[in-house]
Design a protein around this motif. Structure first.
Motif, short mmCIF file in Angstrom:
data_model
loop_
_atom_site.label_atom_id
_atom_site.label_comp_id
_atom_site.label_asym_id
_atom_site.label_seq_id
_atom_site.Cartn_x
_atom_site.Cartn_y
_atom_site.Cartn_z
N SER A 31 -3.23 4.61 3.46
CA SER A 31 -4.47 4.03 2.97
C SER A 31 -4.59 4.33 1.48
O SER A 31 -3.97 5.27 0.97
N LEU A 32 -5.37 3.53 0.79
CA LEU A 32 -5.53 3.69 -0.65
C LEU A 32 -6.62 4.70 -0.98
O LEU A 32 -7.62 4.80 -0.28
N GLU A 33 -6.39 5.44 -2.06
CA GLU A 33 -7.45 6.27 -2.61
C GLU A 33 -8.57 5.36 -3.10
O GLU A 33 -8.33 4.20 -3.46
N LEU A 34 -9.77 5.87 -3.15
CA LEU A 34 -10.92 5.06 -3.55
C LEU A 34 -10.72 4.47 -4.94
O LEU A 34 -11.05 3.30 -5.19
N THR A 35 -10.15 5.25 -5.85
CA THR A 35 -9.93 4.75 -7.21
C THR A 35 -8.97 3.57 -7.22
O THR A 35 -9.15 2.61 -7.98
N ASP A 36 -7.92 3.63 -6.39
CA ASP A 36 -6.97 2.52 -6.32
C ASP A 36 -7.57 1.32 -5.60
O ASP A 36 -7.24 0.17 -5.92
N LEU A 37 -8.44 1.58 -4.63
CA LEU A 37 -9.11 0.48 -3.95
C LEU A 37 -9.99 -0.29 -4.94
O LEU A 37 -9.98 -1.53 -4.97
N GLU A 38 -10.73 0.44 -5.75
CA GLU A 38 -11.57 -0.20 -6.77
C GLU A 38 -10.70 -0.95 -7.78
O GLU A 38 -11.04 -2.05 -8.21
N LEU A 39 -9.58 -0.34 -8.15
CA LEU A 39 -8.67 -0.98 -9.10
C LEU A 39 -8.09 -2.26 -8.54
O LEU A 39 -7.94 -3.26 -9.26
N CYS A 40 -7.78 -2.27 -7.25
CA CYS A 40 -7.23 -3.47 -6.60
C CYS A 40 -8.20 -4.64 -6.72
O CYS A 40 -7.79 -5.76 -7.02
N TRP A 41 -9.47 -4.37 -6.48
CA TRP A 41 -10.46 -5.45 -6.56
C TRP A 41 -10.64 -5.93 -8.00
O TRP A 41 -10.85 -7.11 -8.26
N LYS A 42 -10.54 -5.01 -8.93
CA LYS A 42 -10.62 -5.39 -10.34
C LYS A 42 -9.44 -6.27 -10.72
O LYS A 42 -9.61 -7.31 -11.36
N VAL A 43 -8.25 -5.84 -10.30
CA VAL A 43 -7.04 -6.61 -10.60
C VAL A 43 -7.08 -7.96 -9.91
O VAL A 43 -6.70 -8.99 -10.48
N GLN A 44 -7.55 -7.98 -8.68
CA GLN A 44 -7.64 -9.23 -7.93
C GLN A 44 -8.52 -10.24 -8.67
O GLN A 44 -8.16 -11.42 -8.81
N LYS A 45 -9.64 -9.77 -9.16
CA LYS A 45 -10.56 -10.65 -9.90
C LYS A 45 -9.89 -11.18 -11.16
O LYS A 45 -9.99 -12.39 -11.47
N ARG A 46 -9.19 -10.32 -11.89
CA ARG A 46 -8.52 -10.75 -13.12
C ARG A 46 -7.39 -11.73 -12.83
O ARG A 46 -7.18 -12.70 -13.57
N ILE A 68 0.84 -1.20 0.00
CA ILE A 68 0.00 0.00 0.00
C ILE A 68 0.87 1.25 0.00
O ILE A 68 0.65 2.19 -0.78
N GLU A 69 1.88 1.27 0.86
CA GLU A 69 2.80 2.41 0.91
C GLU A 69 3.54 2.55 -0.42
O GLU A 69 3.75 3.66 -0.91
N ALA A 70 3.94 1.42 -1.00
CA ALA A 70 4.66 1.45 -2.26
C ALA A 70 3.79 2.02 -3.37
O ALA A 70 4.25 2.87 -4.16
N LEU A 71 2.55 1.59 -3.45
CA LEU A 71 1.67 2.09 -4.50
C LEU A 71 1.44 3.60 -4.36
O LEU A 71 1.53 4.34 -5.33
N ASN A 72 1.19 4.05 -3.14
CA ASN A 72 1.00 5.49 -2.91
C ASN A 72 2.26 6.27 -3.27
O ASN A 72 2.19 7.37 -3.83
N LEU A 73 3.41 5.71 -2.93
CA LEU A 73 4.68 6.38 -3.22
C LEU A 73 4.90 6.51 -4.71
O LEU A 73 5.27 7.59 -5.20
N PHE A 74 4.66 5.45 -5.46
CA PHE A 74 4.92 5.48 -6.90
C PHE A 74 3.91 6.36 -7.62
O PHE A 74 4.22 6.94 -8.67
N ARG A 75 2.72 6.48 -7.08
CA ARG A 75 1.76 7.45 -7.62
C ARG A 75 2.31 8.87 -7.44
O ARG A 75 2.27 9.69 -8.35
#
Length: 351
Positions: free
Chosen positions: A227-242, A183-190
């Protein structure tokens, strides 16, 4: 833009007010309620900076020589400590920054220790590199930031082989990564605008339990939270499903390859390996529901390489090498899809 607080922060570090650098820093008559840092406190220093509840005394010129932001900040005329009521300590102006004490300490350590601190052979944990990246970006310390990104790219890379060597978020990661660090890594790279480093961090986030994704996780300092932004939270669930789909598809293709291999086994232990392949095929098909929880990018090292692994026990070395090669091809295929799965376009990904 970098920020500095023009209000005295809560001694417990509960909140910080970010103001524009054009506002001159305030001064403080004492350090009551704050703790001197045991590492960065030079008696001949000429500036005291307080981050959270920690006070650092160092030399203006050292930090200013590396950062245009601090150079401009320190050039703001400061009131004389002899003019009426004392507004400085031991001749040092006291300033407050909105950074955590942990991050600011690591920044000063890196600046003072120089090349040895970020030497390629020096082991540095992810929390420290993340702290340096945050402040290197914030205060425009370009050389420091470049060095930190170089180190982070040894793990968060566009090349699957590099990712494998780094062990990703595995227990033996050279960066000491743990799953929650994703989570920290994703926020950092954003924040750093590094799309090439986002897919691996996002994959790490997608493997976290929903409760962890929804709620903030602690940073290494135990105070700041990520914590993740809402858009990244939604993206995580999309990626998880894929990735669940890709995992099942990958292992279906892998098990089907067992059938192909059964017809072409040409090794010194042919009968033994044929029997082993049949058993592995049966086990894989029976456990297909479990595969929904398997990371399709994982090397399955425990399956292929462990002394008590089913593959190593039931196949000869040649047959094992063939299956490893096939599994690599399937993983490479998934890796190549990652940017598309995440709705991204990354030049050179996977090459």
């Amino acid at each position: 833009m970098s920020s500095i607080s023009t209000q005295s922060p809560d001694p417990l570090g509960a909140s910080y007010v970010n103001e524009d650098l054009n506002n001159p820093p305030v001064t403080s008559p004492s350090l009551e309620g704050f703790q001197r840092d045991s590492d960065i406190w030079f008696e001949d220093g000429n500036i005291i900076v307080i981050a959270q509840s920690t006070a650092f005394r160092f030399h203006k010129s050292v930090l200013a020589s590396h950062s245009q932001v601090f150079r401009e900040l320190f050039s703001v005329p400061q009131p004389s400590p002899n003019a009426g009521e004392s507004e400085a300590i031991d001749g040092c102006t006291v300033m407050y920054v909105s950074d955590t004490g942990y991050d600011f300490r690591e920044l000063l350590r890196a600046i003072y220790r120089g090349v040895s601190y970020l030497h390629p052979e020096q082991t540095i944990s992810f929390p420290i590199l993340a702290a340096l990246a945050r402040l290197g970006h914030k205060y425009q310390l370009d050389q420091l930031l470049d060095a930190v990104i170089f180190r982070l790219q040894r793990t968060f890379n566009t090349d699957l082989e590099v990712w494998d060597r780094s062990r990703g978020f595995g227990a033996d990661s050279p960066l000491g990564l743990v799953p929650n660090n994703a989570i920290e890594a994703l926020n950092l790279f954003r924040r750093l605008q590094r799309p090439d480093m986002i897919p691996t961090a996002l994959c790490g986030c997608s493997r976290l339990p929903p409760a962890v994704l929804i709620h903030a996780v602690d940073r290494a300092d135990g105070v700041a939270r990520e914590s993740l932004e809402l858009t990244d939270l939604e993206l995580c669930w999309k990626v998880q499903k894929r990735l669940i789909y890709e995992a099942v598809d990958q292992m279906t293709l892998f098990s089907e390859y067992f059938v192909t291999r059964l017809a072409e086994v040409k090794c010194q232990r042919r009968d033994y390996c044929i029997e082993g392949l049949k058993i592995l095929l049966q086990e894989t098909r029976r456990g297909m529901s479990y595969l929904a929880f398997v990371d399709p990018l994982d090397k399955f090292s425990s399956i292929f390489e462990s002394d008590d692994a089913p593959f190593s026990k039931r196949l000869c070395r040649d047959c094992l090498a063939v299956l490893k090669s096939r599994h690599w091809e399937l993983r490479k295929k998934v890796w190549g899809k990652l940017p598309d799965i995440m709705g991204m376009s990354i030049t050179g990904w996977g090459s």
